[in-house]
Design a protein around this motif. Sequence first.
Motif, mmCIF file in Angstrom:
data_model
loop_
_atom_site.group_PDB
_atom_site.id
_atom_site.type_symbol
_atom_site.label_atom_id
_atom_site.label_comp_id
_atom_site.label_asym_id
_atom_site.label_seq_id
_atom_site.Cartn_x
_atom_site.Cartn_y
_atom_site.Cartn_z
ATOM 1 N N MET A 236 -39.231 63.069 -9.617
ATOM 2 C CA MET A 236 -39.068 62.390 -10.504
ATOM 3 C C MET A 236 -39.523 63.633 -11.856
ATOM 4 N N ARG A 237 -40.501 63.328 -12.279
ATOM 5 C CA ARG A 237 -40.683 64.594 -12.553
ATOM 6 C C ARG A 237 -40.698 65.777 -12.603
ATOM 7 N N THR A 238 -40.430 66.665 -11.217
ATOM 8 C CA THR A 238 -39.613 67.704 -11.397
ATOM 9 C C THR A 238 -38.303 67.983 -10.943
ATOM 10 N N THR A 239 -37.278 66.505 -11.650
ATOM 11 C CA THR A 239 -35.650 67.055 -12.051
ATOM 12 C C THR A 239 -35.591 66.810 -13.310
ATOM 13 N N ILE A 240 -35.640 65.599 -13.353
ATOM 14 C CA ILE A 240 -35.243 65.305 -15.190
ATOM 15 C C ILE A 240 -35.909 66.499 -16.104
ATOM 16 N N SER A 241 -35.835 66.079 -17.167
ATOM 17 C CA SER A 241 -36.557 66.767 -18.705
ATOM 18 C C SER A 241 -36.078 65.352 -19.714
ATOM 19 N N PHE A 242 -37.071 65.508 -20.730
ATOM 20 C CA PHE A 242 -36.901 64.590 -21.919
ATOM 21 C C PHE A 242 -36.278 65.450 -22.690
ATOM 22 N N ARG A 243 -35.374 66.081 -22.867
ATOM 23 C CA ARG A 243 -34.699 67.251 -23.526
ATOM 24 C C ARG A 243 -33.507 66.537 -22.732
ATOM 25 N N ASP A 244 -32.993 65.964 -21.779
ATOM 26 C CA ASP A 244 -31.969 65.458 -21.476
ATOM 27 C C ASP A 244 -31.568 64.265 -22.042
ATOM 28 N N GLY A 245 -32.531 63.457 -22.676
ATOM 29 C CA GLY A 245 -32.082 62.138 -23.557
ATOM 30 C C GLY A 245 -32.659 60.951 -23.104
ATOM 31 N N ASN A 246 -32.277 60.282 -23.481
ATOM 32 C CA ASN A 246 -32.780 58.372 -22.774
ATOM 33 C C ASN A 246 -32.426 58.487 -21.264
ATOM 34 N N TRP A 247 -33.242 57.873 -21.130
ATOM 35 C CA TRP A 247 -33.114 57.461 -19.590
ATOM 36 C C TRP A 247 -31.097 57.170 -19.292
ATOM 37 N N GLN A 248 -30.134 56.378 -19.934
ATOM 38 C CA GLN A 248 -29.221 56.255 -19.312
ATOM 39 C C GLN A 248 -28.046 57.677 -19.322
ATOM 40 N N LYS A 249 -29.196 58.769 -19.748
ATOM 41 C CA LYS A 249 -28.695 59.924 -19.895
ATOM 42 C C LYS A 249 -28.751 60.369 -18.496
ATOM 43 N N LYS B 15 -27.323 61.948 -15.763
ATOM 44 C CA LYS B 15 -27.143 63.380 -15.228
ATOM 45 C C LYS B 15 -27.936 63.733 -13.784
ATOM 46 N N HIS B 16 -28.415 63.152 -13.784
ATOM 47 C CA HIS B 16 -30.016 63.192 -12.577
ATOM 48 C C HIS B 16 -29.843 62.308 -11.485
ATOM 49 N N GLY B 17 -29.320 60.887 -11.516
ATOM 50 C CA GLY B 17 -29.342 59.637 -11.064
ATOM 51 C C GLY B 17 -28.968 60.381 -9.755
ATOM 52 N N GLU B 18 -27.623 60.407 -8.978
ATOM 53 C CA GLU B 18 -27.544 60.937 -7.537
ATOM 54 C C GLU B 18 -28.354 61.504 -7.483
ATOM 55 N N ALA B 19 -28.793 63.013 -7.892
ATOM 56 C CA ALA B 19 -29.963 63.679 -7.191
ATOM 57 C C ALA B 19 -31.020 62.926 -6.927
ATOM 58 N N MET B 20 -31.394 62.719 -7.629
ATOM 59 C CA MET B 20 -32.589 61.773 -7.794
ATOM 60 C C MET B 20 -32.632 60.582 -6.081
ATOM 61 N N TRP B 21 -31.391 60.103 -6.523
ATOM 62 C CA TRP B 21 -31.123 58.973 -5.023
ATOM 63 C C TRP B 21 -31.363 59.877 -3.805
ATOM 64 N N LEU B 22 -30.665 61.257 -3.503
ATOM 65 C CA LEU B 22 -30.707 61.731 -2.566
ATOM 66 C C LEU B 22 -32.060 62.092 -2.129
ATOM 67 N N ARG B 23 -32.770 62.278 -2.833
ATOM 68 C CA ARG B 23 -33.876 63.213 -2.576
ATOM 69 C C ARG B 23 -35.281 61.907 -2.150
ATOM 70 N N VAL B 24 -34.519 60.976 -2.600
ATOM 71 C CA VAL B 24 -35.417 59.521 -2.166
ATOM 72 C C VAL B 24 -34.880 59.205 -0.671
ATOM 73 N N ARG B 25 -33.304 58.931 -0.197
ATOM 74 C CA ARG B 25 -32.650 58.832 0.429
ATOM 75 C C ARG B 25 -33.431 59.585 2.076
ATOM 76 N N ASP B 26 -33.257 60.687 1.467
ATOM 77 C CA ASP B 26 -33.256 61.549 2.684
ATOM 78 C C ASP B 26 -35.112 62.082 2.880
ATOM 79 N N LYS B 27 -35.348 61.640 1.994
ATOM 80 C CA LYS B 27 -37.102 61.497 2.749
ATOM 81 C C LYS B 27 -37.690 60.319 2.940
ATOM 82 N N ILE C 282 -46.606 68.339 -17.656
ATOM 83 C CA ILE C 282 -45.838 68.090 -18.458
ATOM 84 C C ILE C 282 -45.324 69.150 -18.558
ATOM 85 N N GLU C 283 -43.286 69.877 -18.609
ATOM 86 C CA GLU C 283 -43.707 71.105 -19.157
ATOM 87 C C GLU C 283 -43.386 71.421 -20.464
ATOM 88 N N LEU C 284 -43.917 72.849 -21.163
ATOM 89 C CA LEU C 284 -44.097 73.049 -22.202
ATOM 90 C C LEU C 284 -43.336 72.801 -23.116
#
Length: 103
Positions: A1-14, A18-30, A82-84
Amino acid sequence: MRTTISFRDGNWQKIVLKHGEAMWLRVRDKFEVLNRLPEYKLQGFLISTMQRLFRLWKARLHVFYSSYDNDKDRLSNQPEDIELDDWKHLMEYFGSDEFKVTK
C-alpha cells in the motif's frame, strides 16, 4: 500500500477511488484464497483492513510530527517510510487549522 498511494491524493475515500482497484489486484495476484469467499466480500475486507492500516500509519506519523517543535527539525528527521513530498504535505496538513479542528 505504501508504494501505491500518496497522502497528497487526499482522504481514504479519494485514495480508494483512485487506487482501490490497483491495490486489490496486487493483493489478489499475490495471495491464493483458499476459503472460496465471494470476491466482493474479500475485496471489501481487504479495503477495510487497508483503511485501518492507513489510519494507524497516519496516526503514527502525527506522533512523530508532534515530537518536534518546528518544521526544520521535522524535515531533517523525516521518517524512513514516507516520501519527502508526502512528508511535506503531511507537515502542512498537521499544522493546518483544518486538522487542528478535526483532531
